[in-house]
Design a protein around this motif. Structure first.
Motif: not given
Length: 90
Positions: A57, A59-61, A63-69
């Motif tokens: 979880q 790591r998923q968070i 990854t989401r932050r990286w993708v969004i940024s």
């Protein structure tokens, strides 16, 4: 008298049959130790799975932050540059 002997033999035979089904204290304690060991193993396995899930979880968070940024930062910088140029900035 013979009838009493036969009855006594029958009673002793049924008692012996019942005693064959009685669990001794040592066997009971050994079984309890085995159950306790199985429960301890299950608890350890559950803890490992829980930690793994928490790590996934996290790591998923990240990854989401990286993708969004990665998708939000370039347009935001572009808009900021346009705004700065319209204000007469450098």
């Amino acid at each position: 008298m013979a009838q009493l002997r036969d009855d006594l033999r029958g009673d002793l035979a049924s008692l012996a049959a019942r005693l064959d089904h009685v669990v001794t204290e040592d066997v009971y304690l050994a079984d309890q130790r085995a159950v306790t060991q199985r429960l301890d193993t299950l608890e350890r396995d559950l803890t490992v799975v829980s930690r793994g899930r928490e790590e996934d979880q996290a790591r998923q968070i990240a990854t989401r932050r990286w993708v969004i940024s990665a998708f939000v930062a370039p347009p935001a910088i572009y808009v900021f540059q346009l705004w700065a140029m319209s204000r007469g900035g450098p």
